[in-house]
Scaffold this motif. Structure first.
Motif, short mmCIF file in Angstrom:
data_model
loop_
_atom_site.label_atom_id
_atom_site.label_comp_id
_atom_site.label_asym_id
_atom_site.label_seq_id
_atom_site.Cartn_x
_atom_site.Cartn_y
_atom_site.Cartn_z
N PHE A 29 0.83 -1.19 0.00
CA PHE A 29 0.00 0.00 0.00
C PHE A 29 0.87 1.24 0.00
CE2 PHE A 29 0.36 -1.44 4.39
CZ PHE A 29 0.80 -0.30 5.04
N ILE A 30 0.23 2.36 -0.34
CA ILE A 30 0.89 3.66 -0.42
C ILE A 30 0.06 4.65 0.37
CG2 ILE A 30 1.58 5.52 -1.98
CD1 ILE A 30 1.81 3.32 -4.17
N THR A 31 0.71 5.39 1.28
CA THR A 31 0.01 6.39 2.08
C THR A 31 0.79 7.70 2.07
OG1 THR A 31 1.12 5.62 4.08
CG2 THR A 31 -1.04 4.71 3.64
N PRO A 32 0.08 8.84 2.13
CA PRO A 32 0.79 10.11 2.16
C PRO A 32 1.49 10.32 3.50
CG PRO A 32 -1.57 10.47 2.30
CD PRO A 32 -1.36 9.01 2.11
N LEU A 33 2.58 11.09 3.48
CA LEU A 33 3.24 11.46 4.72
C LEU A 33 2.33 12.39 5.50
CD1 LEU A 33 5.76 10.46 3.10
CD2 LEU A 33 7.04 12.26 4.22
N SER A 34 2.45 12.38 6.83
CA SER A 34 1.70 13.33 7.64
C SER A 34 2.29 14.72 7.41
CB SER A 34 1.79 12.96 9.13
OG SER A 34 3.12 13.17 9.60
N GLU A 35 1.57 15.74 7.84
CA GLU A 35 2.06 17.11 7.66
C GLU A 35 3.41 17.30 8.35
OE1 GLU A 35 2.32 20.72 6.08
OE2 GLU A 35 0.70 19.33 5.66
N ARG A 36 3.56 16.75 9.55
CA ARG A 36 4.83 16.86 10.28
C ARG A 36 5.95 16.15 9.53
NH1 ARG A 36 7.69 13.63 13.33
NH2 ARG A 36 6.06 12.06 13.41
N GLU A 37 5.70 14.92 9.07
CA GLU A 37 6.71 14.18 8.32
C GLU A 37 7.08 14.90 7.03
OE1 GLU A 37 5.48 9.60 9.51
OE2 GLU A 37 4.39 10.64 7.92
N ASN A 38 6.09 15.49 6.37
CA ASN A 38 6.34 16.22 5.14
C ASN A 38 7.22 17.44 5.39
OD1 ASN A 38 5.90 16.39 2.32
ND2 ASN A 38 4.52 18.11 2.67
N GLN A 39 6.96 18.17 6.48
CA GLN A 39 7.78 19.34 6.81
C GLN A 39 9.21 18.92 7.15
OE1 GLN A 39 7.02 22.50 6.37
NE2 GLN A 39 5.07 21.81 5.55
N GLU A 40 9.37 17.81 7.87
CA GLU A 40 10.71 17.31 8.20
C GLU A 40 11.47 16.90 6.93
OE1 GLU A 40 10.08 14.15 10.98
OE2 GLU A 40 9.63 15.52 12.63
N GLU A 41 10.80 16.26 6.03
CA GLU A 41 11.41 15.83 4.77
C GLU A 41 11.81 17.03 3.93
OE1 GLU A 41 12.74 12.88 2.08
OE2 GLU A 41 12.20 12.81 4.19
N LEU A 42 10.95 18.04 3.86
CA LEU A 42 11.25 19.26 3.13
C LEU A 42 12.45 19.98 3.73
CD1 LEU A 42 10.46 21.14 0.85
CD2 LEU A 42 8.87 22.26 2.41
N ALA A 43 12.51 20.05 5.06
CA ALA A 43 13.64 20.69 5.74
C ALA A 43 14.93 19.94 5.44
CB ALA A 43 13.39 20.76 7.24
N TRP A 44 14.87 18.59 5.44
CA TRP A 44 16.06 17.80 5.14
C TRP A 44 16.53 18.07 3.71
CZ3 TRP A 44 17.49 14.22 1.54
CH2 TRP A 44 18.69 13.57 1.77
N GLU A 45 15.59 18.07 2.75
CA GLU A 45 15.94 18.32 1.35
C GLU A 45 16.60 19.69 1.20
OE1 GLU A 45 12.53 17.81 -1.14
OE2 GLU A 45 12.51 15.64 -0.86
N GLU A 46 16.04 20.69 1.85
CA GLU A 46 16.61 22.04 1.77
C GLU A 46 18.02 22.08 2.38
OE1 GLU A 46 13.69 24.60 3.51
OE2 GLU A 46 12.42 24.53 1.73
N SER A 47 18.22 21.36 3.48
CA SER A 47 19.54 21.34 4.12
C SER A 47 20.59 20.66 3.24
CB SER A 47 19.47 20.65 5.48
OG SER A 47 19.36 19.25 5.33
N GLN A 48 20.14 19.77 2.34
CA GLN A 48 21.05 19.07 1.44
C GLN A 48 21.20 19.76 0.10
OE1 GLN A 48 22.77 16.29 2.53
NE2 GLN A 48 21.83 16.96 4.45
N GLY A 49 20.47 20.87 -0.08
CA GLY A 49 20.58 21.62 -1.33
C GLY A 49 19.70 21.10 -2.46
N PHE A 50 18.72 20.24 -2.13
CA PHE A 50 17.79 19.74 -3.14
C PHE A 50 16.68 20.75 -3.35
CE2 PHE A 50 18.97 15.40 -1.38
CZ PHE A 50 19.88 15.15 -2.37
#
Length: 88
Positions: free
Chosen positions: A65-86
């Protein structure tokens, strides 16, 4: 034994009735693990491009199955991507 879920991103597909997912893009996979799944496997609220999702696999590597990330998980993932320059 259940496998841990993997984060993926929804990517548009030109194939009728299918969506493409970038699987494991965060882990340096050579081709970003591009997979195609039936559209109905992805919840309606998670079908927009760049939506981050959890991809849960079964014992034999099949997608369960496939489920969307929660809002908190999504914000953490976005912050990680930004910290890595993605970009998004």
């Amino acid at each position: 034994m259940d496998r841990p879920p993997l984060i993926g991103k929804v990517f548009a597909s030109l194939r009728p009735g299918e969506l493409s997912l970038h699987m494991g893009y965060r882990y340096g996979m050579a081709y970003q693990g591009l997979i195609h799944v039936p559209r109905q496997m992805v919840p309606p609220g998670a079908r927009m491009p760049n939506t981050r999702v959890w991809i849960q696999f079964g014992t034999h590597g099949e997608i369960m199955f496939i489920t969307p990330l929660s809002e908190r998980e999504n914000q953490e993932e976005l912050a990680w991507e930004e910290s890595q320059g993605f970009g998004n």
